[in-house]
Design a protein around this motif. Structure first.
Motif, PDB file in Angstrom:
ATOM      1  N   PHE A 160      45.333   0.797   2.232  1.00 55.20           N
ATOM      2  CA  PHE A 160      45.070  -0.532   2.261  1.00 55.20           C
ATOM      3  C   PHE A 160      44.221  -0.779   3.547  1.00 55.20           C
ATOM      4  O   PHE A 160      43.194  -1.200   3.893  1.00 55.20           O
ATOM      5  N   PHE A 161      44.775  -0.011   4.645  1.00 56.84           N
ATOM      6  CA  PHE A 161      44.173  -0.104   6.035  1.00 56.84           C
ATOM      7  C   PHE A 161      43.022   0.731   6.232  1.00 56.84           C
ATOM      8  O   PHE A 161      42.044   0.277   6.996  1.00 56.84           O
ATOM      9  N   VAL A 162      42.882   1.613   5.426  1.00 58.63           N
ATOM     10  CA  VAL A 162      41.631   2.584   5.537  1.00 58.63           C
ATOM     11  C   VAL A 162      40.428   1.757   4.832  1.00 58.63           C
ATOM     12  O   VAL A 162      39.334   1.522   5.536  1.00 58.63           O
ATOM     13  N   VAL A 163      40.815   1.056   3.880  1.00 56.83           N
ATOM     14  CA  VAL A 163      39.965  -0.028   3.438  1.00 56.83           C
ATOM     15  C   VAL A 163      39.521  -1.123   4.111  1.00 56.83           C
ATOM     16  O   VAL A 163      38.259  -1.655   4.620  1.00 56.83           O
ATOM     17  N   LEU A 164      40.531  -1.688   4.749  1.00 55.29           N
ATOM     18  CA  LEU A 164      40.392  -2.948   5.810  1.00 55.29           C
ATOM     19  C   LEU A 164      39.524  -2.582   6.905  1.00 55.29           C
ATOM     20  O   LEU A 164      38.590  -3.338   7.411  1.00 55.29           O
ATOM     21  N   PHE A 165      39.411  -1.130   7.371  1.00 51.88           N
ATOM     22  CA  PHE A 165      38.723  -0.653   8.445  1.00 51.88           C
ATOM     23  C   PHE A 165      37.372   0.066   8.150  1.00 51.88           C
ATOM     24  O   PHE A 165      36.678   0.659   8.771  1.00 51.88           O
ATOM     25  N   GLY A 166      36.906  -0.152   6.824  1.00 47.49           N
ATOM     26  CA  GLY A 166      35.673   0.025   6.431  1.00 47.49           C
ATOM     27  C   GLY A 166      35.463   1.647   5.976  1.00 47.49           C
ATOM     28  O   GLY A 166      34.453   2.014   5.697  1.00 47.49           O
ATOM     29  N   GLY A 167      36.764   2.316   5.779  1.00 50.20           N
ATOM     30  CA  GLY A 167      36.678   3.624   5.295  1.00 50.20           C
ATOM     31  C   GLY A 167      36.643   3.679   3.841  1.00 50.20           C
ATOM     32  O   GLY A 167      36.997   2.626   3.264  1.00 50.20           O
ATOM     33  N   LYS A 168      36.563   4.974   3.135  1.00 52.80           N
ATOM     34  CA  LYS A 168      36.498   5.201   1.822  1.00 52.80           C
ATOM     35  C   LYS A 168      37.654   5.930   1.404  1.00 52.80           C
ATOM     36  O   LYS A 168      37.642   7.270   1.478  1.00 52.80           O
ATOM     37  N   PRO A 169      38.846   5.727   0.881  1.00 50.20           N
ATOM     38  CA  PRO A 169      39.958   6.354   0.623  1.00 50.20           C
ATOM     39  C   PRO A 169      40.012   6.928  -0.886  1.00 50.20           C
ATOM     40  O   PRO A 169      39.366   6.549  -1.883  1.00 50.20           O
ATOM     41  N   SER A 181      42.434   9.843 -13.761  1.00 45.23           N
ATOM     42  CA  SER A 181      42.009   9.032 -12.384  1.00 45.23           C
ATOM     43  C   SER A 181      41.217   7.778 -13.004  1.00 45.23           C
ATOM     44  O   SER A 181      40.717   7.333 -13.971  1.00 45.23           O
ATOM     45  N   VAL A 182      41.597   6.872 -12.212  1.00 43.00           N
ATOM     46  CA  VAL A 182      41.055   5.264 -12.074  1.00 43.00           C
ATOM     47  C   VAL A 182      40.318   5.161 -10.750  1.00 43.00           C
ATOM     48  O   VAL A 182      41.109   4.745  -9.692  1.00 43.00           O
ATOM     49  N   GLY A 183      38.962   5.226 -10.787  1.00 45.27           N
ATOM     50  CA  GLY A 183      38.241   5.204  -9.745  1.00 45.27           C
ATOM     51  C   GLY A 183      38.555   6.238  -8.566  1.00 45.27           C
ATOM     52  O   GLY A 183      38.476   7.293  -8.976  1.00 45.27           O
ATOM     53  N   THR A 184      39.145   5.794  -7.548  1.00 47.03           N
ATOM     54  CA  THR A 184      39.438   6.860  -6.383  1.00 47.03           C
ATOM     55  C   THR A 184      40.900   7.162  -6.353  1.00 47.03           C
ATOM     56  O   THR A 184      41.618   7.636  -5.447  1.00 47.03           O
ATOM     57  N   PHE A 185      41.843   6.637  -7.469  1.00 54.38           N
ATOM     58  CA  PHE A 185      43.012   6.801  -7.683  1.00 54.38           C
ATOM     59  C   PHE A 185      43.380   8.001  -8.542  1.00 54.38           C
ATOM     60  O   PHE A 185      42.919   7.737  -9.809  1.00 54.38           O
ATOM     61  N   HIS A 186      44.086   8.995  -8.397  1.00 50.14           N
ATOM     62  CA  HIS A 186      44.261  10.160  -9.155  1.00 50.14           C
ATOM     63  C   HIS A 186      45.590  10.453  -9.409  1.00 50.14           C
ATOM     64  O   HIS A 186      46.425  10.314  -8.552  1.00 50.14           O
ATOM     65  N   VAL A 187      45.910  10.785 -10.408  1.00 49.62           N
ATOM     66  CA  VAL A 187      47.370  11.152 -10.900  1.00 49.62           C
ATOM     67  C   VAL A 187      47.598  12.811 -11.427  1.00 49.62           C
ATOM     68  O   VAL A 187      46.888  12.762 -12.209  1.00 49.62           O
TER      69      VAL A 187
END
Length: 159
Positions: free
Chosen positions: A31-40, A52-58
């Motif tokens: 959440f905070f990476v996205v808030l501060f403009g990073g790509k998580p 995977s769903v977007g940048t979420f990997h299981v």
């Protein structure tokens, strides 16, 4: 005493509640990476990737851990990195407050699932705050916060 009758509770806690708590923790960093403009990239577990769903990997061993890797954030500063590193602790603490409030307001029932979730969340907070190294370039969240605030050293993968 632990008996065979407790195996269902154990399996439930180990394969559902613990990974959920780990997901909440890693989501805080994300959440905070996205808030501060990073790509998580948020990853659950180890082993072979299941989906995977977007940048979420299981991964197949989803219950082992979770992590957040990210690119540079915009307008870098020590305090932004400190907030990113503390994000998991913040989200675990907020989740405890939400769960306890919903139970206290009789919106959710008193249930073993919520007890276990809060228990694991406290566990995550406690061990994340300990300023220790888990290995080379793998500090606890507390150690990462301390290191970035004191020395300005950052890391790009948070467990």
């Amino acid at each position: 005493m632990f008996s065979w009758n407790d195996m269902i509770t154990f399996v439930w806690a180990f394969f559902i509640v613990l990974p959920l708590t780990s997901f909440v923790h890693a989501s805080g960093h994300t959440f905070f990476v996205v808030l501060f403009g990073g790509k998580p990239v948020l990853t659950m577990g180890r082993g072979r990737k299941l989906f995977s769903v977007g940048t979420f990997h299981v991964h197949s061993l989803y219950f082992v851990d979770a992590s957040c890797q990210y690119t540079e954030i915009k307008n870098e500063s020590r305090w932004k990195y400190a907030v990113i590193y503390a994000g998991g602790i913040i989200f675990n603490a907020i989740s405890i407050l939400i769960v306890n409030s919903l139970i206290h307001l009789d919106i959710w029932p008193k249930h073993l699932f919520f007890y276990q979730f809060v228990y694991f969340s406290v566990y995550f907070i406690f061990f994340a705050l300990l300023p220790i190294e888990y290995g080379k370039d793998n500090p606890s969240d507390g150690k990462a916060v301390y290191t970035v605030l004191k020395y300005g050293k950052t890391i790009k993968e948070i467990d």
